[in-house]
Design an enzyme around this catalytic site. Structure first.
Site, PDB file in Angstrom:
ATOM      1  N   LYS A   1      25.382 -21.910 -11.259  1.00  0.00           N
ATOM      2  CA  LYS A   1      25.591 -22.193  -9.837  1.00  0.00           C
ATOM      3  C   LYS A   1      26.062 -23.630  -9.661  1.00  0.00           C
ATOM      4  CE  LYS A   1      22.043 -19.141  -7.874  1.00  0.00           C
ATOM      5  NZ  LYS A   1      22.952 -18.271  -7.128  1.00  0.00           N
TER       6      LYS A   1
ATOM      7  N   ARG B   1      18.964  -8.109  -9.650  1.00  0.00           N
ATOM      8  CA  ARG B   1      19.077  -6.648  -9.779  1.00  0.00           C
ATOM      9  C   ARG B   1      18.683  -6.194 -11.187  1.00  0.00           C
ATOM     10  NH1 ARG B   1      25.231  -7.148  -7.973  1.00  0.00           N
ATOM     11  NH2 ARG B   1      24.238  -8.832  -6.828  1.00  0.00           N
TER      12      ARG B   1
HETATM   13  N1  BES Z   1      19.375 -15.742  -5.979  1.00  0.00           N
HETATM   14  C1  BES Z   1      20.730 -15.454  -5.750  1.00  0.00           C
HETATM   15  C2  BES Z   1      21.010 -15.048  -4.305  1.00  0.00           C
HETATM   16  C3  BES Z   1      21.323 -16.185  -3.378  1.00  0.00           C
HETATM   17  C4  BES Z   1      22.526 -16.861  -3.473  1.00  0.00           C
HETATM   18  C5  BES Z   1      20.471 -16.523  -2.386  1.00  0.00           C
HETATM   19  C6  BES Z   1      22.825 -17.873  -2.598  1.00  0.00           C
HETATM   20  C7  BES Z   1      20.756 -17.538  -1.501  1.00  0.00           C
HETATM   21  C8  BES Z   1      21.928 -18.210  -1.592  1.00  0.00           C
HETATM   22  C9  BES Z   1      21.176 -14.297  -6.637  1.00  0.00           C
HETATM   23  O1  BES Z   1      20.548 -14.204  -7.858  1.00  0.00           O
HETATM   24  C10 BES Z   1      22.633 -14.532  -6.910  1.00  0.00           C
HETATM   25  O2  BES Z   1      22.945 -15.537  -7.450  1.00  0.00           O
HETATM   26  N2  BES Z   1      23.478 -13.601  -6.507  1.00  0.00           N
HETATM   27  C11 BES Z   1      24.872 -13.754  -6.675  1.00  0.00           C
HETATM   28  C12 BES Z   1      25.446 -12.394  -6.987  1.00  0.00           C
HETATM   29  C13 BES Z   1      26.884 -12.431  -7.380  1.00  0.00           C
HETATM   30  C14 BES Z   1      27.056 -13.099  -8.706  1.00  0.00           C
HETATM   31  C15 BES Z   1      27.381 -11.006  -7.445  1.00  0.00           C
HETATM   32  C16 BES Z   1      25.469 -14.307  -5.380  1.00  0.00           C
HETATM   33  O3  BES Z   1      25.076 -13.885  -4.315  1.00  0.00           O
HETATM   34  O4  BES Z   1      26.296 -15.206  -5.474  1.00  0.00           O
HETATM   35 ZN    ZN Z   2      21.432 -15.449  -9.340  1.00  0.00          ZN
END
Ligand code: BES
Ligand code: ZN
Ligand code: ZN
Length: 496
Positions: free
Chosen positions: A276, A350
């Site tokens: 991230k 997931r």
């Molecule tokens: N924990 C995050 C979800 C999230 C992202 C919550 C930003 C709050 C703010 C989750 O594990 C994640 O990173 N999801 C990705 C999925 C994508 C790679 C398909 C996302 O939402 O960017």
């Molecule tokens: Zn994530």
């Protein structure tokens, strides 16, 4: 903070502050506020006529040493239109009253509900508002302000209303304290809340509440072949934990449902190798909010004693970068036997839910709900206002939506057409962990989990947008919200 009932007539109450609320109307001085106005010699009507007091939602009117009243202050809070007034409005009013008076160093006050709700509902809403409003996130501040509310007395309940009001107060207290238990977990930084520490806290809560609890360590998780959970955990120096908390009622009816509550608990989400951006990454300590919510629900259920069995399943892990971390393209085998191509290591929630949902079914869950901070895309769709709801069985989903309405939590159902399922068909394995189509990121995330729920009625709550308040509200501190707990407690109580 103590919450007690006080039966003295409210104009003669000696208190640091007497709080009540007014409805938005041509004549806002009505009901019990009209009683106060009479005691105060028409002062309130005068202020209303001047246009300063209108009853608009969360308008504050604070009077010092109001003539004719024994209270040192009278705080009138705007409740908005009367036909839109409900328990959720009252909860916010009570929370906002507490937070504003606390900021003014008031220690004790009295709360007088105006008309509009039954005694039981009013007392419950006030207790919930006060207790969740009192929650602060200053645990790690060494110069804590010593501002603290010691006691609140609830006034205006007649002797005949008292038993119902007491019931409401007791229920509201349990629910709000459980919500704060969840918020406290969510607020912990990841160095203070590793998967092992979360498991210890779950064990302590279960023992205190009289719930059964089991915690699996990394060896047991491997022995159970939870390959999807292990793939996320393998990049971390901190071992994963798999937490199972069970509530069994004294008597179960044959054929009664068994509710499985599955919560994502990633104690920190760096994204893994699909890392991230640094900006805002600190917030990813809240990525265990789904798991914390389910633990809080169990804590409340232990006290409220529904007649239905409930099993909470909480997979806990970090999602880290490192030499042992999984890499994009890796193929993993979930506990169910399904193979998964991990195209993005940041779609880890997931993965851990896949094994947890499968395990909850093995334990006998007939109805499933999962809660997870699953996708950033849900923030795009619903901002930080509504929880995203996804379901495989409309009757079960409708029950949840009814509970959300009843408890004043905003939730919105999104579609799960079969077309979206195509997005996660794997090229080199059974399924892939991100969608190949454009958009619909929250829906493909939900579809991935649904693959593991199979025919068992299942609901997924995406709380990524709602589990954390980026800004303080008048009735709630900035930070963890404990969203979905009230709805889930209501859902279980209704199912029993
Ligand atoms: N924990 C995050 C979800 C999230 C992202 C919550 C930003 C709050 C703010 C989750 O594990 C994640 O990173 N999801 C990705 C999925 C994508 C790679 C398909 C996302 O939402 O960017
Ligand atoms: Zn994530
Ligand atoms: Zn995550």
């Amino acid at each position: 903070m103590q919450i007690t009932f006080e039966t003295k007539p409210y104009p003669t109450l000696e208190t640091e502050a007497l709080v009540t609320y007014v409805f938005e109307a041509d004549e806002p001085i009505q009901g019990r506020v009209a009683d106060l106005d009479r005691a105060a010699g028409g002062l309130l009507k005068k202020i209303a006529t001047s246009g300063e007091l209108t009853g608009k939602s969360l308008e504050f009117t604070l009077l010092h040493a109001p003539a004719g009243l024994k209270a040192a202050r009278l705080l009138l809070i705007g409740a908005g239109k009367r036909d839109q007034f409900n328990a959720a409005t009252l909860r916010k009013i009570a929370g906002a009253a507490l937070r504003s008076l606390k900021a003014k160093s008031v220690k004790n006050f009295a709360f007088l509900p105006n008309e509009g709700l039954s005694a039981e509902d009013a007392a419950q809403a006030i207790a919930e508002g006060l207790i969740t409003g009192d929650f602060e996130t200053d645990k790690y501040k060494t110069d804590k302000k010593d501002k603290k509310i010691d006691s609140v007395s609830l006034v205006g309940f007649s002797d005949s209303e008292k038993p119902a009001a007491e019931k409401g107060l007791a229920r509201g207290t349990v629910i709000a304290e459980s919500q704060n238990f969840t918020r406290d977990l969510v607020n912990e930084p990841s160095n203070k809340l590793t998967p092992r520490i979360l498991a210890e806290k779950a064990e302590a809560m279960a023992k205190e509440s009289g719930l059964a609890v089991e915690v699996f360590d990394e060896k047991k998780i491997a022995a159970l072949k939870m390959g999807a959970l292990l793939s996320v955990a393998q990049g971390s120096a901190e071992p994963p934990r798999f937490i199972v908390v069970t509530y069994t009622p004294a008597n179960t009816k044959p054929g009664a449902p068994v509710i499985g509550l599955v919560g994502k608990a990633v104690t920190f989400d760096t994204g893994g190798v699909s890392i991230k951006p640094a900006d805002g990454m600190e917030k990813m300590k809240y990525d265990m909010a789904g798991g914390a919510t389910m633990l809080g629900v169990m804590r409340a259920l232990a006290a409220l004693k529904p007649s239905v069995k409930v099993i909470a399943v909480v997979p806990a892990t970090e999602n880290m970068v490192g030499g042992k971390a999984q890499k994009p393209g890796d193929i993993q085998t979930a506990m169910s036997g399904k193979t998964i191509e991990v195209l993005n290591t940041d779609a880890e929630g997931r993965l851990i839910l896949a094994d947890a949902v499968h395990y909850a079914k093995q334990l006998g869950a007939t109805h499933l709900v999962d809660a997870a901070t699953l996708t950033g895309a849900i923030v795009v769709a619903l901002a930080n206002i509504n929880v995203g709801v996804f379901g495989s069985d409309q009757a079960w989903t409708d029950k949840l939506l009814t509970s959300a309405k009843a408890t004043g939590e905003k939730m919105w159902q999104l579609p799960m057409d079969d077309e979206y399922r195509e997005f996660i068909k794997g090229s080199f394995a059974d399924i892939q962990n991100i969608g190949s189509g454009k958009g619909g990121g929250s829906i493909t995330g939900a579809w991935f989990i649904r693959e593991f729920a199979g025919d068992t009625p299942w609901i997924h709550l995406d709380i990524a947008g709602t589990a954390w308040n980026d800004d303080a509200k008048p009735w709630l501190a900035k930070g963890p919200t404990g969203v979905a707990l009230r709805t889930l407690v209501h859902l279980v109580l209704n199912a029993s």
